[in-house]
Motif scaffolding. Structure first.
Motif, PDB file in Angstrom:
ATOM      1  N   GLU A  91      33.195  45.332  51.703  1.00 39.28           N
ATOM      2  CA  GLU A  91      34.310  44.389  51.529  1.00 39.28           C
ATOM      3  C   GLU A  91      35.658  45.052  51.741  1.00 39.28           C
ATOM      4  O   GLU A  91      36.595  44.427  52.249  1.00 39.28           O
ATOM      5  CB  GLU A  91      34.226  43.703  50.161  1.00 39.28           C
ATOM      6  CG  GLU A  91      33.103  42.664  50.183  1.00 39.28           C
ATOM      7  CD  GLU A  91      32.866  41.972  48.865  1.00 39.28           C
ATOM      8  OE1 GLU A  91      32.103  40.996  48.861  1.00 39.28           O
ATOM      9  OE2 GLU A  91      33.400  42.409  47.831  1.00 39.28           O
ATOM     10  N   GLU A  92      35.776  46.319  51.380  1.00 42.94           N
ATOM     11  CA  GLU A  92      37.032  47.011  51.706  1.00 42.94           C
ATOM     12  C   GLU A  92      37.154  47.121  53.223  1.00 42.94           C
ATOM     13  O   GLU A  92      38.246  47.017  53.781  1.00 42.94           O
ATOM     14  CB  GLU A  92      37.107  48.399  51.057  1.00 42.94           C
ATOM     15  CG  GLU A  92      37.020  48.418  49.522  1.00 42.94           C
ATOM     16  CD  GLU A  92      38.072  47.597  48.783  1.00 42.94           C
ATOM     17  OE1 GLU A  92      38.847  46.860  49.421  1.00 42.94           O
ATOM     18  OE2 GLU A  92      38.107  47.688  47.539  1.00 42.94           O
ATOM     19  N   GLY A  93      36.016  47.306  53.888  1.00 43.58           N
ATOM     20  CA  GLY A  93      36.024  47.268  55.357  1.00 43.58           C
ATOM     21  C   GLY A  93      36.516  45.913  55.861  1.00 43.58           C
ATOM     22  O   GLY A  93      37.309  45.832  56.795  1.00 43.58           O
ATOM     23  N   THR A 103      42.519  51.116  39.911  1.00 42.07           N
ATOM     24  CA  THR A 103      43.161  51.101  41.228  1.00 42.07           C
ATOM     25  C   THR A 103      42.891  49.782  41.958  1.00 42.07           C
ATOM     26  O   THR A 103      43.785  49.223  42.580  1.00 42.07           O
ATOM     27  CB  THR A 103      42.724  52.322  42.046  1.00 42.07           C
ATOM     28  OG1 THR A 103      42.835  53.479  41.211  1.00 42.07           O
ATOM     29  CG2 THR A 103      43.602  52.514  43.260  1.00 42.07           C
ATOM     30  N   ASP A 104      41.664  49.265  41.864  1.00 39.06           N
ATOM     31  CA  ASP A 104      41.422  47.940  42.434  1.00 39.06           C
ATOM     32  C   ASP A 104      42.243  46.875  41.708  1.00 39.06           C
ATOM     33  O   ASP A 104      42.597  45.854  42.289  1.00 39.06           O
ATOM     34  CB  ASP A 104      39.931  47.579  42.397  1.00 39.06           C
ATOM     35  CG  ASP A 104      39.173  48.232  43.539  1.00 39.06           C
ATOM     36  OD1 ASP A 104      39.226  47.717  44.658  1.00 39.06           O
ATOM     37  OD2 ASP A 104      38.540  49.283  43.318  1.00 39.06           O
ATOM     38  N   ARG A 105      42.551  47.120  40.457  1.00 43.92           N
ATOM     39  CA  ARG A 105      43.399  46.166  39.724  1.00 43.92           C
ATOM     40  C   ARG A 105      44.834  46.226  40.245  1.00 43.92           C
ATOM     41  O   ARG A 105      45.515  45.201  40.321  1.00 43.92           O
ATOM     42  CB  ARG A 105      43.361  46.447  38.221  1.00 43.92           C
ATOM     43  CG  ARG A 105      43.952  45.338  37.355  1.00 43.92           C
ATOM     44  CD  ARG A 105      43.768  45.651  35.880  1.00 43.92           C
ATOM     45  NE  ARG A 105      42.381  45.976  35.614  1.00 43.92           N
ATOM     46  CZ  ARG A 105      41.436  45.085  35.337  1.00 43.92           C
ATOM     47  NH1 ARG A 105      41.759  43.821  35.230  1.00 43.92           N
ATOM     48  NH2 ARG A 105      40.187  45.460  35.143  1.00 43.92           N
ATOM     49  N   GLU A 121      37.220  38.214  46.841  1.00 43.34           N
ATOM     50  CA  GLU A 121      36.283  39.343  46.925  1.00 43.34           C
ATOM     51  C   GLU A 121      36.636  40.442  45.926  1.00 43.34           C
ATOM     52  O   GLU A 121      35.753  41.076  45.350  1.00 43.34           O
ATOM     53  CB  GLU A 121      36.312  39.915  48.352  1.00 43.34           C
ATOM     54  CG  GLU A 121      35.785  38.950  49.379  1.00 43.34           C
ATOM     55  CD  GLU A 121      36.165  39.332  50.792  1.00 43.34           C
ATOM     56  OE1 GLU A 121      35.263  39.393  51.632  1.00 43.34           O
ATOM     57  OE2 GLU A 121      37.342  39.571  51.076  1.00 43.34           O
ATOM     58  N   GLU A 122      37.943  40.635  45.725  1.00 41.17           N
ATOM     59  CA  GLU A 122      38.421  41.732  44.883  1.00 41.17           C
ATOM     60  C   GLU A 122      37.896  41.636  43.445  1.00 41.17           C
ATOM     61  O   GLU A 122      37.669  42.646  42.779  1.00 41.17           O
ATOM     62  CB  GLU A 122      39.958  41.726  44.877  1.00 41.17           C
ATOM     63  CG  GLU A 122      40.596  43.040  44.525  1.00 41.17           C
ATOM     64  CD  GLU A 122      40.254  44.150  45.500  1.00 41.17           C
ATOM     65  OE1 GLU A 122      40.344  43.965  46.725  1.00 41.17           O
ATOM     66  OE2 GLU A 122      39.876  45.233  45.028  1.00 41.17           O
ATOM     67  N   ALA A 123      37.684  40.415  42.971  1.00 43.19           N
ATOM     68  CA  ALA A 123      37.241  40.224  41.588  1.00 43.19           C
ATOM     69  C   ALA A 123      35.967  41.032  41.299  1.00 43.19           C
ATOM     70  O   ALA A 123      35.823  41.606  40.221  1.00 43.19           O
ATOM     71  CB  ALA A 123      37.008  38.739  41.323  1.00 43.19           C
ATOM     72  N   HIS A 124      35.057  41.090  42.257  1.00 40.81           N
ATOM     73  CA  HIS A 124      33.803  41.826  42.045  1.00 40.81           C
ATOM     74  C   HIS A 124      34.064  43.329  41.853  1.00 40.81           C
ATOM     75  O   HIS A 124      33.362  43.996  41.092  1.00 40.81           O
ATOM     76  CB  HIS A 124      32.859  41.611  43.226  1.00 40.81           C
ATOM     77  CG  HIS A 124      31.627  42.463  43.179  1.00 40.81           C
ATOM     78  ND1 HIS A 124      30.625  42.247  42.258  1.00 40.81           N
ATOM     79  CD2 HIS A 124      31.254  43.549  43.896  1.00 40.81           C
ATOM     80  CE1 HIS A 124      29.671  43.154  42.437  1.00 40.81           C
ATOM     81  NE2 HIS A 124      30.026  43.957  43.420  1.00 40.81           N
ATOM     82  N   HIS A 125      35.069  43.844  42.558  1.00 37.98           N
ATOM     83  CA  HIS A 125      35.337  45.287  42.480  1.00 37.98           C
ATOM     84  C   HIS A 125      35.777  45.649  41.062  1.00 37.98           C
ATOM     85  O   HIS A 125      35.362  46.652  40.497  1.00 37.98           O
ATOM     86  CB  HIS A 125      36.401  45.699  43.502  1.00 37.98           C
ATOM     87  CG  HIS A 125      36.085  45.203  44.890  1.00 37.98           C
ATOM     88  ND1 HIS A 125      36.911  45.425  45.952  1.00 37.98           N
ATOM     89  CD2 HIS A 125      35.035  44.499  45.368  1.00 37.98           C
ATOM     90  CE1 HIS A 125      36.383  44.868  47.035  1.00 37.98           C
ATOM     91  NE2 HIS A 125      35.252  44.292  46.702  1.00 37.98           N
ATOM     92  N   MET A 126      36.638  44.802  40.494  1.00 39.66           N
ATOM     93  CA  MET A 126      37.088  45.062  39.120  1.00 39.66           C
ATOM     94  C   MET A 126      35.965  44.828  38.115  1.00 39.66           C
ATOM     95  O   MET A 126      35.878  45.507  37.100  1.00 39.66           O
ATOM     96  CB  MET A 126      38.289  44.190  38.793  1.00 39.66           C
ATOM     97  CG  MET A 126      39.546  44.731  39.423  1.00 39.66           C
ATOM     98  SD  MET A 126      40.912  43.600  39.204  1.00 39.66           S
ATOM     99  CE  MET A 126      40.399  42.294  40.269  1.00 39.66           C
TER     100      MET A 126
HETATM  101 FE   LIG Z   1      38.834  46.411  46.154  1.00 35.36          FE
END
Ligand SMILES: [Fe+2]
Ligand SMILES: [Fe+2]
Length: 470
Positions: A151-153, A212-214, A241-246
């Motif tokens: 997802e960062e990709g 950091t993702d936050r 998508e970002e929500a999953h990273h946190m």
């Molecule tokens: Fe992220």
């Protein structure tokens, strides 16, 4: 709702097929991206079958499908949240005017810089995390790592699309540069310091995704307010998508706390040496990791007093996260009292927006700590985890280089240096954490330093074989 056409080389909901020149330019960049992924992405797992979610629409009700893919075959694509009819600028001096569908000439270089800076962090984090697969605590965690990485990709794709579509030749050059800089590279490092810090253990990964993702969430939220509508729409979908990273960060750290407390109860002691000897992360070491990554991430918000952020706000380029929650969206009249090493200063609110964002970010960071502290309290121990003061260990802004302890108290330089490694991980602490990092890849099994998650991914069992290694 905008569906995605998967018959195309680059999945997208921006009607790429209607713009042949742009389509060709992006199809030209695509193999460079794949080459970068294979060279700088997760090391050694490119042929594994991974249970991943892939974005298939921007509909909040069901925007992704889950399935098994090999990472290099992941369908990275371009997805923008749907356009809102009659959207107007929500802050700054041009408030109320229609948003821009093209880049105004006078803001071109600033907007490009904002997009490049955001874009640079996306592949940087993949590079930082590339070796972690070798020490995964479980297949569940390995899958989550790879989910974040792909997802960062995709977030890189999101920014590259904007560069290609709206910034002409300069944009295409910047897109190449995004693949040429590398995290930690001596000659061509990534733009922001935090994204050059190595992430060589999973405790750091959980801290990174928590802190950091936050920061990423806050940056994306403020760019989602932008008057440049394509940027706003891009960032709005990235936040989904970002929500999953946190989630990975918050649950990961929670599982570390849980396991440590189990061990502390078993041995009937909170003595760090005994907790370590029993194979868990002692709470003082966890505290050091939290302090390290929190303070590093605080720098990402920039200087307390910033004329750039004032101009970006006044011009409508970058708002505050959730701008609509505020009453005043122009801020020409307001001031803020700031404490700097020179004493208290009153600065125009417009110039203090980085600090406003940093403060609301810290509040968001507190939520997890409260939860973990309740776990510790319930287990009957007196330790409490805390966030460091926003003056601690700063390298940017008014407090940069100041000898301040995690409580925000000014010390002498000697005292600070003497105590620094009682606040952040020392070499010995890192070596200990590394010693815990043993690869566990039997389905359902967990490394001894971390508790299993409460549930699996997408309603599957925790013991599901999320990554099939060959
Ligand atoms: Fe992220
Ligand atoms: Fe991202």
């Amino acid at each position: 709702m905008s569906g995605v056409n998967y018959s195309e080389k680059i999945p997208n909901n921006v009607n790429l097929v209607g713009d042949r020149t742009l389509q060709r330019a992006l199809e030209h960049w695509q193999p460079h991206f794949i080459e970068w992924w294979k060279g700088m992405g997760p090391s050694d797992f490119q042929s594994a079958d991974v249970y991943l979610r892939t974005a298939t629409s921007v509909d909040a009700q069901g925007w992704a499908t889950y399935g098994t893919v090999k990472m290099p075959d992941y369908r990275w694509g371009i997805f923008l949240a749907d356009q809102q009819a009659d959207r107007t600028i929500g802050f700054g001096d041009q408030m109320g005017q229609p948003v821009w569908q093209q880049v105004p000439g006078e803001y071109r270089s600033t907007l490009r810089r904002l997009i490049v800076t955001q874009g640079d962090t996306e592949p940087a984090s993949v590079e930082q995390q590339r070796l972690l697969g070798h020490t995964c605590p479980s297949l569940y965690d390995l899958r989550n790592l790879f989910q974040i990485n792909v997802e960062e990709g995709r977030h890189l794709w999101a920014m590259v699309y904007l560069l290609h579509a709206y910034f002409g030749r300069d944009g295409r050059e910047e897109a190449e540069e995004l693949l040429a800089r590398h995290s930690g590279d001596a000659d061509k490092p990534r733009i922001l310091t935090t994204f050059n810090e190595p992430i060589s253990d999973w405790l750091s990964l959980f801290c990174f995704t928590y802190f950091t993702d936050r920061d990423g969430k806050y940056q994306l939220k403020s760019l989602a307010e932008s008057a440049f509508d394509p940027l706003s729409r891009t960032c709005r979908f990235m936040l989904t998508e970002e929500a999953h990273h946190m989630f990975v960060g918050e649950t990961g750290l929670g599982r570390v706390v849980k396991r440590t407390l189990e061990v502390m109860k078993e041995i009937g002691s909170d003595d760090p040496a005994r907790v370590r000897a029993a194979g868990a992360v002692d709470l003082p070491t966890l505290q050091k990791y939290l302090s390290f990554w929190c303070s590093s991430s605080l720098d990402l918000f920039g200087s307390e007093i910033s004329s750039n952020s004032a101009a970006n706000f006044a011009n409508g380029l970058k708002g505050r996260p959730d701008e609509s929650q505020y009453e005043d969206h122009v801020l020409r009249e307001k001031t803020l009292a700031l404490v700097t090493p020179e004493g208290e200063q009153t600065v125009p609110m417009l110039n203090a927006l980085n600090e406003v964002m940093r403060e609301s970010y810290l509040k968001d960071c507190e939520i997890g700590l409260k939860r973990w502290n309740r776990q510790i309290e319930r287990a009957g121990f007196s330790t409490r985890l805390t966030l460091p003061s926003s003056r601690f260990r700063r390298t940017i802004g008014a407090w940069a280089g100041q000898p301040v302890d995690p409580q925000g108290k000014m010390l002498s330089k000697e005292e600070y240096e003497k105590q620094l490694y009682s606040w952040i991980p020392s070499e010995a602490d890192r070596a200990f954490v590394h010693s815990l990092m043993q690869k566990v890849v039997e389905p359902g099994k967990m490394a001894a330093w971390i508790a299993p998650p409460d549930r699996g991914i997408n309603n599957l069992a925790v013991g599901y074989e999320y990554v099939k290694l060959h």
